[in-house]
Design a protein around this motif. Structure first.
Motif, mmCIF file in Angstrom:
data_model
loop_
_atom_site.group_PDB
_atom_site.id
_atom_site.type_symbol
_atom_site.label_atom_id
_atom_site.label_comp_id
_atom_site.label_asym_id
_atom_site.label_seq_id
_atom_site.Cartn_x
_atom_site.Cartn_y
_atom_site.Cartn_z
ATOM 1 N N ARG A 149 -18.099 68.999 92.014
ATOM 2 C CA ARG A 149 -17.783 67.730 92.658
ATOM 3 C C ARG A 149 -16.403 67.765 93.297
ATOM 4 N NH1 ARG A 149 -18.992 63.441 88.056
ATOM 5 N NH2 ARG A 149 -18.841 61.900 89.724
ATOM 6 N N VAL A 150 -15.506 68.616 92.777
ATOM 7 C CA VAL A 150 -14.177 68.755 93.373
ATOM 8 C C VAL A 150 -14.284 69.201 94.816
ATOM 9 C CG1 VAL A 150 -12.169 70.278 93.363
ATOM 10 C CG2 VAL A 150 -12.826 69.069 91.294
ATOM 11 N N PHE A 151 -15.291 70.048 95.108
ATOM 12 C CA PHE A 151 -15.435 70.571 96.466
ATOM 13 C C PHE A 151 -16.107 69.570 97.400
ATOM 14 C CE2 PHE A 151 -14.774 74.509 94.218
ATOM 15 C CZ PHE A 151 -14.020 75.234 95.111
ATOM 16 N N SER A 152 -16.539 68.443 96.889
ATOM 17 C CA SER A 152 -17.248 67.469 97.711
ATOM 18 C C SER A 152 -16.297 66.395 98.191
ATOM 19 C CB SER A 152 -18.380 66.817 96.900
ATOM 20 O OG SER A 152 -18.939 65.744 97.619
ATOM 21 N N PRO A 153 -15.960 66.353 99.490
ATOM 22 C CA PRO A 153 -15.065 65.297 99.992
ATOM 23 C C PRO A 153 -15.640 63.912 99.780
ATOM 24 C CG PRO A 153 -15.341 67.061 101.606
ATOM 25 C CD PRO A 153 -16.365 67.279 100.535
ATOM 26 N N ARG A 157 -13.882 60.565 98.433
ATOM 27 C CA ARG A 157 -13.831 59.461 99.395
ATOM 28 C C ARG A 157 -14.365 58.195 98.739
ATOM 29 N NH1 ARG A 157 -16.234 61.832 103.332
ATOM 30 N NH2 ARG A 157 -14.316 62.600 104.263
ATOM 31 N N ARG A 158 -15.432 58.333 97.931
ATOM 32 C CA ARG A 158 -15.959 57.154 97.232
ATOM 33 C C ARG A 158 -14.926 56.617 96.247
ATOM 34 N NH1 ARG A 158 -20.643 60.363 97.071
ATOM 35 N NH2 ARG A 158 -20.208 60.976 94.920
ATOM 36 N N ARG A 159 -14.256 57.521 95.561
ATOM 37 C CA ARG A 159 -13.220 57.083 94.630
ATOM 38 C C ARG A 159 -12.107 56.354 95.367
ATOM 39 N NH1 ARG A 159 -11.468 61.272 90.129
ATOM 40 N NH2 ARG A 159 -10.044 59.521 89.884
ATOM 41 N N ARG A 160 -11.774 56.861 96.575
ATOM 42 C CA ARG A 160 -10.681 56.238 97.318
ATOM 43 C C ARG A 160 -11.077 54.849 97.789
ATOM 44 N NH1 ARG A 160 -7.574 58.652 102.633
ATOM 45 N NH2 ARG A 160 -5.844 57.215 102.567
ATOM 46 N N ASN A 178 -9.549 65.105 101.521
ATOM 47 C CA ASN A 178 -10.320 65.551 100.370
ATOM 48 C C ASN A 178 -9.389 66.140 99.313
ATOM 49 O OD1 ASN A 178 -9.906 68.407 100.880
ATOM 50 N ND2 ASN A 178 -11.376 68.199 102.548
ATOM 51 N N PHE A 179 -9.955 66.457 98.149
ATOM 52 C CA PHE A 179 -9.108 66.864 97.028
ATOM 53 C C PHE A 179 -8.364 68.165 97.327
ATOM 54 C CE2 PHE A 179 -8.639 69.425 93.149
ATOM 55 C CZ PHE A 179 -7.703 68.633 92.495
ATOM 56 N N GLU A 181 -7.252 69.290 100.132
ATOM 57 C CA GLU A 181 -6.091 68.977 100.967
ATOM 58 C C GLU A 181 -5.037 68.214 100.169
ATOM 59 O OE1 GLU A 181 -7.488 68.280 105.452
ATOM 60 O OE2 GLU A 181 -8.582 67.022 104.033
ATOM 61 N N ALA A 182 -5.504 67.365 99.238
ATOM 62 C CA ALA A 182 -4.567 66.598 98.419
ATOM 63 C C ALA A 182 -3.718 67.517 97.545
ATOM 64 C CB ALA A 182 -5.331 65.593 97.557
ATOM 65 N N VAL A 183 -4.277 68.640 97.112
ATOM 66 C CA VAL A 183 -3.506 69.589 96.313
ATOM 67 C C VAL A 183 -2.340 70.131 97.131
ATOM 68 C CG1 VAL A 183 -3.582 71.876 95.244
ATOM 69 C CG2 VAL A 183 -5.386 70.217 94.777
ATOM 70 N N PHE A 184 -2.597 70.509 98.369
ATOM 71 C CA PHE A 184 -1.529 71.008 99.240
ATOM 72 C C PHE A 184 -0.478 69.925 99.462
ATOM 73 C CE2 PHE A 184 0.518 71.778 103.291
ATOM 74 C CZ PHE A 184 0.765 73.146 103.274
ATOM 75 N N SER A 185 -0.935 68.690 99.694
ATOM 76 C CA SER A 185 0.000 67.578 99.894
ATOM 77 C C SER A 185 0.841 67.348 98.646
ATOM 78 C CB SER A 185 -0.779 66.315 100.255
ATOM 79 O OG SER A 185 0.081 65.206 100.376
ATOM 80 N N PHE A 186 0.241 67.461 97.467
ATOM 81 C CA PHE A 186 0.960 67.292 96.211
ATOM 82 C C PHE A 186 2.012 68.391 96.035
ATOM 83 C CE2 PHE A 186 1.130 68.623 91.689
ATOM 84 C CZ PHE A 186 1.778 67.514 91.160
ATOM 85 N N LEU A 187 1.681 69.603 96.439
ATOM 86 C CA LEU A 187 2.605 70.722 96.272
ATOM 87 C C LEU A 187 3.746 70.692 97.275
ATOM 88 C CD1 LEU A 187 0.148 73.686 95.592
ATOM 89 C CD2 LEU A 187 1.811 72.738 93.990
ATOM 90 N N PHE A 188 3.408 70.492 98.551
ATOM 91 C CA PHE A 188 4.387 70.700 99.617
ATOM 92 C C PHE A 188 4.652 69.471 100.475
ATOM 93 C CE2 PHE A 188 2.060 74.754 98.970
ATOM 94 C CZ PHE A 188 3.091 75.479 98.406
ATOM 95 N N GLY A 189 3.990 68.351 100.184
ATOM 96 C CA GLY A 189 4.201 67.173 101.017
ATOM 97 C C GLY A 189 3.380 67.239 102.287
ATOM 98 N N ASP A 190 3.718 66.360 103.223
ATOM 99 C CA ASP A 190 2.936 66.227 104.448
ATOM 100 C C ASP A 190 3.769 66.443 105.701
ATOM 101 O OD1 ASP A 190 0.282 65.138 103.255
ATOM 102 O OD2 ASP A 190 1.837 63.913 102.341
#
Length: 438
Positions: A149-153, A157-160, A178-179, A181-190
């Motif tokens: 389910r982690v690989f399913s955007p 999206r439903r959770r969001r 998706n999750f 991309e969120a990992v990258f954002s969490f690590l390095f920002g946007d």
């Protein structure tokens, strides 16, 4: 040949009939750079020059000038393809960190289960081994569905959508993250929230000058600069790059004050509304991450799980005989263990260090914004000395509109035809004056 994207966007925004001053203002470009760029663009994209009797020049471009350039230059087409390819590559880079996190968890989970089962088999009989397997297997099964389910955007999206109201602009206007991309954002920002700060600065300065008919005083532009010392404010040294960029001239008033006028920004291709300019240049704060709250906490949770698994695995790998007995995948994990442990530590350490770094950076951003806002408030207060300078500056205010009637020559018409047309216009004007005299 490549052309400035800002210049081409400015031509489109200004409806394809422009002067050098208008483009320099709209794009935030140096006046000479804008002039050279317009000449080159006109030569390569089928544009035309219109020269007024005053000698001022208007550039007129076809609305499909981008298509003309694209068809003419292979380099431009190649650059567009490379830009598209880079977007795909960058997307793969972004999701790779999330994929690495999930693979790390799965790999270490399997290795830990294999080592635990092997350790149990050394001291227990076959029934004990089956009990051990039945005890550990549900834990492995628990991870399975969630990992898929982690690989399913759509799942995230439903959770969001559950976290935000239906009328939220954040849900409607921003693309879903998706999750992975969120990992990258969490690590390095946007990324930098102010990537075009210099462009915005010079656009605002140019628009202020144009809105005041090409004449300003230094105090009108101070809200758009960064740190200015009291000495720089007193000497008005911050005006030097403005004069150089827009070909301006200083003028000294009888009281010894300076005003600045910019003849080339007083010329327009057509009548336009005054552009809305913010009172001061505001920098955006750096955000830690734009990932939705649910995905952010999920990334933290999985990062914690990954670190715990790495520490557990390190203890189990300390038994060399056990590792040799299991062999296979466990030996591979043992080789990769320094990388897995390093990634687990960095996954939580990098965001933590970035969080404290952003606090310091945002404090400086707020200080610069506050200083600019104070300068704007001082200008709005309208002190008598400022009013005196503004009144003197109005003597140099001017606006010149180069309407089609003011054009004496255009490159899109034959010179002889234009000369004959000019003579016809002179004859009509002469006849009109004779009739009025009768």
């Amino acid at each position: 040949m490549t052309f400035s994207p800002q210049l081409m966007r400015a031509v489109e925004t200004l409806q394809y009939r422009v002067t050098v001053g208008e483009v320099a203002t709209q794009a935030g470009l140096d006046l000479n750079v804008a002039q050279n760029g317009l000449y080159n663009l006109a030569a390569d994209a089928g544009g035309h020059l219109q020269v007024a009797e005053t000698g001022d020049v208007v550039f007129e471009f076809p609305q499909n000038f981008r298509t003309i350039l694209r068809n003419k230059y292979f380099k431009i087409r190649l650059q567009e393809k490379l830009d598209q390819l880079w977007q795909v590559v960058f997307f793969l880079i972004r999701i790779s960190f999330g994929v690495a996190l999930i693979l790390s968890i799965v790999l270490m989970t399997i290795a830990i289960l294999a080592l635990v089962i092997a350790a149990s088999s050394q001291d227990n009989d076959n029934n004990s081994r089956r009990r051990s397997s039945s005890f550990n297997m549900p834990w492995l099964i628990w991870w399975g569905p969630d990992l898929f389910r982690v690989f399913s955007p759509n799942y995230y999206r439903r959770r969001r959508y559950g976290n935000y109201s239906a009328g939220s602009t954040r849900v409607k206007d921003k693309p879903e993250m998706n999750f992975l991309e969120a990992v990258f954002s969490f690590l390095f920002g946007d990324g930098d929230p102010n990537p075009n700060l210099e462009e915005r600065r010079w656009q605002a300065i140019g628009q202020v000058i144009q809105n005041h008919s090409g004449t300003v005083i230094a105090e009108q532009l101070t809200p758009y600069f960064d740190e200015l010392t009291p000495r720089e404010l007193e000497e008005e040294s911050h005006m030097l790059p403005v004069l150089a960029r827009f070909n301006g001239y200083p003028e000294v008033s009888p009281t010894g004050d300076l005003v600045y006028y910019f003849p080339e920004l007083q010329v327009k291709a057509q009548e336009r509304r005054k552009a809305t300019v913010p009172q001061y240049l505001e920098e955006q704060r750096w955000t830690f991450t734009q990932a939705p709250t649910g995905q952010k906490f999920l990334a933290i949770a999985l990062g914690g799980v990954n670190l715990i698994l790495a520490l557990m695995l390190g203890v189990l790998l300390g038994d060399a005989e056990l590792v040799a007995e299991v062999g296979g995948l466990v030996v591979l994990v043992q080789v990769l263990y320094p990388v897995l442990l390093g990634y687990a530590i960095a996954f939580l350490g990098v965001p933590l260090g970035r969080y404290f770094w952003l606090q310091t950076r945002n404090q400086k951003v707020e200080q610069r914004n506050a200083a600019r806002q104070d300068r704007a408030a001082l200008l709005a207060a309208g002190e008598p000395k400022l009013q005196q300078k503004l009144t003197y500056a109005q003597q140099f205010a001017n606006q010149k509109i180069l309407s089609p009637e003011a054009i004496a020559y255009s490159t899109d018409q034959d010179l002889l035809d234009q000369q004959l047309q000019g003579r016809d216009d002179e004859a009509e004007d002469w006849d009109r004056r004779l009739n009025e005299g009768q």
